[in-house]
Design a protein around this motif. Structure first.
Motif, short mmCIF file in Angstrom:
data_model
loop_
_atom_site.label_atom_id
_atom_site.label_comp_id
_atom_site.label_asym_id
_atom_site.label_seq_id
_atom_site.Cartn_x
_atom_site.Cartn_y
_atom_site.Cartn_z
N ARG A 1 42.16 42.10 28.04
CA ARG A 1 40.82 41.79 27.54
C ARG A 1 39.88 41.25 28.62
O ARG A 1 38.66 41.28 28.45
N LEU A 2 40.43 40.77 29.72
CA LEU A 2 39.60 40.30 30.83
C LEU A 2 39.53 41.35 31.94
O LEU A 2 39.42 41.02 33.12
N SER A 3 39.59 42.58 31.56
CA SER A 3 39.68 43.68 32.53
C SER A 3 38.49 43.71 33.49
O SER A 3 38.67 43.96 34.69
N ARG A 4 37.29 43.48 32.99
CA ARG A 4 36.11 43.56 33.86
C ARG A 4 36.09 42.44 34.89
O ARG A 4 35.77 42.66 36.07
N ARG A 5 36.42 41.23 34.46
CA ARG A 5 36.45 40.10 35.38
C ARG A 5 37.50 40.33 36.47
O ARG A 5 37.24 40.09 37.66
N ILE A 6 38.67 40.80 36.08
CA ILE A 6 39.75 41.02 37.04
C ILE A 6 39.38 42.14 38.00
O ILE A 6 39.61 42.03 39.22
N ALA A 7 38.80 43.22 37.50
CA ALA A 7 38.41 44.35 38.36
C ALA A 7 37.36 43.91 39.37
O ALA A 7 37.43 44.29 40.55
N ARG A 8 36.40 43.10 38.94
CA ARG A 8 35.36 42.62 39.85
C ARG A 8 35.96 41.78 40.98
O ARG A 8 35.61 41.93 42.15
N SER B 1 45.48 35.66 38.97
CA SER B 1 45.72 34.35 38.35
C SER B 1 44.57 33.38 38.59
O SER B 1 44.18 32.63 37.70
N HIS B 2 44.00 33.41 39.79
CA HIS B 2 42.95 32.45 40.14
C HIS B 2 41.59 32.81 39.56
O HIS B 2 40.69 31.95 39.54
N CYS B 3 41.43 34.04 39.07
CA CYS B 3 40.10 34.42 38.57
C CYS B 3 39.97 34.29 37.05
O CYS B 3 38.88 34.49 36.52
N VAL B 4 41.05 33.96 36.37
CA VAL B 4 40.99 33.85 34.91
C VAL B 4 40.92 32.37 34.50
O VAL B 4 41.28 31.48 35.28
N PRO B 5 40.46 32.07 33.28
CA PRO B 5 40.40 30.68 32.83
C PRO B 5 41.79 30.03 32.81
O PRO B 5 42.81 30.71 32.68
N LYS B 6 41.82 28.68 32.94
CA LYS B 6 43.09 27.97 32.97
C LYS B 6 43.91 28.22 31.70
O LYS B 6 45.13 28.33 31.76
#
Length: 286
Positions: free
Chosen positions: A154-161, A180-185
């Protein structure tokens, strides 16, 4: 590294195939030969065709099944491309989908991020496309679509960026740490590692797993004798849905498992990788 594989749902698989003496069976993903050995031991004079994309798996299975030299034929390649010799039909067919223990634990293959390894993920090492190619050269939108469609991330866009901003990546651990570092805690410390779905999606695309499974499911009933049985062990929802709906909708087949067979608590305790396994069977209508 030696090739090993713990066969999942072994008792249920052997029981569901209804193996008979003199029968002919097809193991589409022989791995280390665990399921194949059980098939050969289940009845007298069983004949078996064993397939795998991984030459290391073929070599390991040949060693494990060496007591049955006249009963086993090996074929290297994608099971969806297999064409039985004219006149050969099977009493039972099984496909154990996903990645073997040996492939996961050989970090150079790139299937796992528990330790650093090359971003490879090829089941057949003779093919050219690798996970590194996808990660380092695909566009941001293409990556996001891969992660969403094949990893249900579900966080595909954030991870791809993040990947596009920080690439190139050389190792599995570099990629996993960036994700791991780009997603919320709250997401970072969830039930599964936040890179798990991304790695699944990359592996599926590199190996064209869903396309191969669709082709196999459409062709396998033509490889069966009347009343023959086909079974598939899946390890994630995309595979299981495809198996479930294809078995149900194929007029040549009768579903034998309204609900998937899953591992017992005892098996899951002994082999944690069996926790996500689902086994479904269908019989060819006479």
């Amino acid at each position: 590294m030696s090739f090993y594989h713990i066969p999942v749902l072994a008792e249920a698989l052997i029981a569901g195939l209804e193996i008979r003496a003199g029968g002919c069976y097809l193991d589409c993903t022989v791995g280390g030969g665990g399921h194949s050995l059980l098939i050969l031991e289940a009845a007298e004079n069983v004949q078996l065709v064993a397939i795998d994309r991984d030459l290391n798996a073929i070599a390991a299975a040949q060693s494990k099944l060496q007591a049955y030299p006249s009963q086993v034929q090996f074929w290297h390649g994608n099971f969806s491309d297999y064409i039985p010799p004219q006149g050969l039909l099977f009493d039972g067919i099984i496909a154990d989908l996903g990645v073997s223990s040996a492939q996961l634990d050989n970090f150079d293959r790139g299937f796992s991020f528990r330790e650093a390894g090359a971003l490879d993920m090829r089941m057949d090492c003779s093919q050219s496309l690798t996970a590194a190619d996808l990660i380092n050269y695909s566009g941001e939108t293409e990556l996001a679509n891969i992660f969403y469609e094949f990893g249900e991330e579900r966080l595909s866009r954030r991870i791809a960026r993040t990947i596009v901003e920080q690439r190139p990546f050389q190792t599995t651990t570099q990629l996993a740490e960036a994700i791991s570092h780009c997603v919320p805690k709250s997401y970072r410390y969830g039930r599964i590692h936040p890179a798990t779905r991304v790695f699944q999606s990359l592996r599926i695309v590199v190996n064209q797993e869903l396309e191969s499974l669709k082709k196999f499911l459409s062709r396998s009933p033509t490889w069966l004798k009347a009343d023959g049985i086909v079974g598939a062990i899946s390890f994630h929802s995309l595979e299981d849905r495809l198996v479930k709906h294809t078995f149900r909708e194929d007029e040549r087949l009768k579903v034998l498992t309204k609900k998937p067979i899953i591992a017992t608590d005892r098996e899951m305790s002994a082999n944690p990788r069996s926790r996500s396994a689902k086994l479904r069977f269908a019989r060819k209508i006479n």
